[in-house]
Design a protein around this motif. Sequence first.
Motif, PDB file in Angstrom:
ATOM      1  N   GLU A  14      19.174  -5.299  16.617  1.00  0.00           N
ATOM      2  CA  GLU A  14      19.739  -6.694  16.379  1.00  0.00           C
ATOM      3  C   GLU A  14      19.351  -6.979  14.817  1.00  0.00           C
ATOM      4  O   GLU A  14      20.119  -7.538  13.982  1.00  0.00           O
ATOM      5  CB  GLU A  14      18.601  -7.884  17.218  1.00  0.00           C
ATOM      6  CG  GLU A  14      19.027  -7.644  18.611  1.00  0.00           C
ATOM      7  CD  GLU A  14      20.135  -7.886  18.820  1.00  0.00           C
ATOM      8  OE1 GLU A  14      21.046  -8.849  18.361  1.00  0.00           O
ATOM      9  OE2 GLU A  14      20.772  -7.382  19.692  1.00  0.00           O
ATOM     10  N   ALA A  15      18.373  -6.420  14.036  1.00  0.00           N
ATOM     11  CA  ALA A  15      18.398  -6.632  12.601  1.00  0.00           C
ATOM     12  C   ALA A  15      19.463  -5.896  12.054  1.00  0.00           C
ATOM     13  O   ALA A  15      19.738  -6.277  11.060  1.00  0.00           O
ATOM     14  CB  ALA A  15      16.894  -5.968  12.160  1.00  0.00           C
ATOM     15  N   VAL A  59       8.695  -7.806  10.829  1.00  0.00           N
ATOM     16  CA  VAL A  59       9.277  -6.691  11.437  1.00  0.00           C
ATOM     17  C   VAL A  59       9.312  -5.543  10.447  1.00  0.00           C
ATOM     18  O   VAL A  59       9.063  -4.687  10.976  1.00  0.00           O
ATOM     19  CB  VAL A  59      10.498  -7.114  12.124  1.00  0.00           C
ATOM     20  CG1 VAL A  59      11.183  -5.800  12.706  1.00  0.00           C
ATOM     21  CG2 VAL A  59      10.599  -8.178  13.133  1.00  0.00           C
ATOM     22  N   GLU A  60       9.817  -5.676   9.407  1.00  0.00           N
ATOM     23  CA  GLU A  60      10.050  -4.637   8.389  1.00  0.00           C
ATOM     24  C   GLU A  60       9.847  -5.337   7.061  1.00  0.00           C
ATOM     25  O   GLU A  60      10.146  -6.198   6.768  1.00  0.00           O
ATOM     26  CB  GLU A  60      11.515  -4.091   8.512  1.00  0.00           C
ATOM     27  CG  GLU A  60      11.655  -3.193   9.548  1.00  0.00           C
ATOM     28  CD  GLU A  60      10.981  -1.807   9.547  1.00  0.00           C
ATOM     29  OE1 GLU A  60      10.493  -1.130   8.406  1.00  0.00           O
ATOM     30  OE2 GLU A  60      10.567  -1.192  10.581  1.00  0.00           O
ATOM     31  N   GLY A  61       9.290  -4.754   5.891  1.00  0.00           N
ATOM     32  CA  GLY A  61       8.975  -5.037   4.782  1.00  0.00           C
ATOM     33  C   GLY A  61       7.731  -5.501   4.694  1.00  0.00           C
ATOM     34  O   GLY A  61       6.542  -5.548   5.229  1.00  0.00           O
ATOM     35  N   THR A  62       7.634  -6.508   3.483  1.00  0.00           N
ATOM     36  CA  THR A  62       6.435  -7.189   3.171  1.00  0.00           C
ATOM     37  C   THR A  62       6.914  -8.661   2.530  1.00  0.00           C
ATOM     38  O   THR A  62       7.653  -8.679   2.010  1.00  0.00           O
ATOM     39  CB  THR A  62       5.686  -6.555   1.844  1.00  0.00           C
ATOM     40  OG1 THR A  62       5.322  -4.898   2.167  1.00  0.00           O
ATOM     41  CG2 THR A  62       4.526  -7.344   1.371  1.00  0.00           C
ATOM     42  N   LEU A  63       6.089  -9.520   3.238  1.00  0.00           N
ATOM     43  CA  LEU A  63       6.476 -10.913   2.891  1.00  0.00           C
ATOM     44  C   LEU A  63       5.185 -11.603   2.387  1.00  0.00           C
ATOM     45  O   LEU A  63       4.245 -11.403   2.494  1.00  0.00           O
ATOM     46  CB  LEU A  63       6.512 -11.749   4.009  1.00  0.00           C
ATOM     47  CG  LEU A  63       6.770 -13.296   4.015  1.00  0.00           C
ATOM     48  CD1 LEU A  63       8.144 -13.674   3.332  1.00  0.00           C
ATOM     49  CD2 LEU A  63       6.696 -13.930   5.248  1.00  0.00           C
ATOM     50  N   ASN A  77       4.351  -5.948  11.193  1.00  0.00           N
ATOM     51  CA  ASN A  77       3.364  -6.169  12.435  1.00  0.00           C
ATOM     52  C   ASN A  77       2.270  -7.013  12.226  1.00  0.00           C
ATOM     53  O   ASN A  77       1.323  -7.219  13.039  1.00  0.00           O
ATOM     54  CB  ASN A  77       2.876  -4.868  13.091  1.00  0.00           C
ATOM     55  CG  ASN A  77       3.904  -3.864  13.343  1.00  0.00           C
ATOM     56  OD1 ASN A  77       5.027  -4.302  13.973  1.00  0.00           O
ATOM     57  ND2 ASN A  77       3.688  -2.396  13.345  1.00  0.00           N
ATOM     58  N   GLU A  78       2.190  -7.770  11.016  1.00  0.00           N
ATOM     59  CA  GLU A  78       1.603  -8.989  10.852  1.00  0.00           C
ATOM     60  C   GLU A  78       1.937 -10.328  10.781  1.00  0.00           C
ATOM     61  O   GLU A  78       3.337 -10.223  10.728  1.00  0.00           O
ATOM     62  CB  GLU A  78       0.741  -8.963   9.545  1.00  0.00           C
ATOM     63  CG  GLU A  78      -0.159  -7.680   9.311  1.00  0.00           C
ATOM     64  CD  GLU A  78      -0.825  -7.550   8.024  1.00  0.00           C
ATOM     65  OE1 GLU A  78      -1.875  -6.873   8.079  1.00  0.00           O
ATOM     66  OE2 GLU A  78      -0.358  -7.918   6.978  1.00  0.00           O
ATOM     67  N   GLU A  94      11.300  -7.181  -1.890  1.00  0.00           N
ATOM     68  CA  GLU A  94      12.334  -6.214  -1.412  1.00  0.00           C
ATOM     69  C   GLU A  94      12.775  -6.714  -0.086  1.00  0.00           C
ATOM     70  O   GLU A  94      12.455  -7.891   0.505  1.00  0.00           O
ATOM     71  CB  GLU A  94      11.781  -4.673  -1.309  1.00  0.00           C
ATOM     72  CG  GLU A  94      11.021  -4.061  -2.309  1.00  0.00           C
ATOM     73  CD  GLU A  94      12.236  -3.720  -3.333  1.00  0.00           C
ATOM     74  OE1 GLU A  94      13.233  -3.568  -3.037  1.00  0.00           O
ATOM     75  OE2 GLU A  94      11.656  -3.859  -4.739  1.00  0.00           O
ATOM     76  N   GLU A  95      13.551  -6.303   0.353  1.00  0.00           N
ATOM     77  CA  GLU A  95      14.266  -6.701   1.922  1.00  0.00           C
ATOM     78  C   GLU A  95      13.244  -6.815   3.003  1.00  0.00           C
ATOM     79  O   GLU A  95      12.556  -6.014   2.914  1.00  0.00           O
ATOM     80  CB  GLU A  95      15.488  -6.032   2.376  1.00  0.00           C
ATOM     81  CG  GLU A  95      15.930  -6.573   3.603  1.00  0.00           C
ATOM     82  CD  GLU A  95      17.261  -5.669   4.161  1.00  0.00           C
ATOM     83  OE1 GLU A  95      17.094  -5.239   5.235  1.00  0.00           O
ATOM     84  OE2 GLU A  95      18.209  -5.335   3.441  1.00  0.00           O
ATOM     85  N   VAL A  96      12.946  -7.992   3.698  1.00  0.00           N
ATOM     86  CA  VAL A  96      11.776  -8.144   4.666  1.00  0.00           C
ATOM     87  C   VAL A  96      12.924  -8.807   5.819  1.00  0.00           C
ATOM     88  O   VAL A  96      13.523  -9.674   5.603  1.00  0.00           O
ATOM     89  CB  VAL A  96      10.704  -9.093   4.209  1.00  0.00           C
ATOM     90  CG1 VAL A  96      11.261 -10.477   3.908  1.00  0.00           C
ATOM     91  CG2 VAL A  96       9.762  -9.083   5.076  1.00  0.00           C
TER      92      VAL A  96
END
Length: 108
Positions: A14-15, A59-63, A77-78, A94-96
């Motif tokens: 879906e992403a 789900v992916e990356g860093t926020l 996963n956090e 970067e993209e998250v």
Amino acid sequence: MRNVILDKVNIADEADKVKEFLTIKTLMRLNDHEVNLIKLKGEYEWHKHEDEDKVFMVVEGTLELQFRDRVVTLEKNECIVVPKGEENKPIGKEEVTLLIFEPIRDRY
């Protein structure tokens, strides 16, 4: 949006379908909530949600989630609950890719 019992959702697939940043894709509904997928790159504006708490899960990356008194960094996963009324500013250097759990509301 279909509400079919036992439909499975592959979050990575879906992403891959989301091509524009800040476009909400609703993956499923549960009771009076929905699970939304969104991609972010760059800074979003300072804002707050007056009427509801929200769960943000990476789900992916860093926020980087800025609050007025602190910064919380979320990795893959956090997740975190942002309480209603709490000003915040999400940043994806970067993209998250995020899952956001929130009450169903009319966006139009």
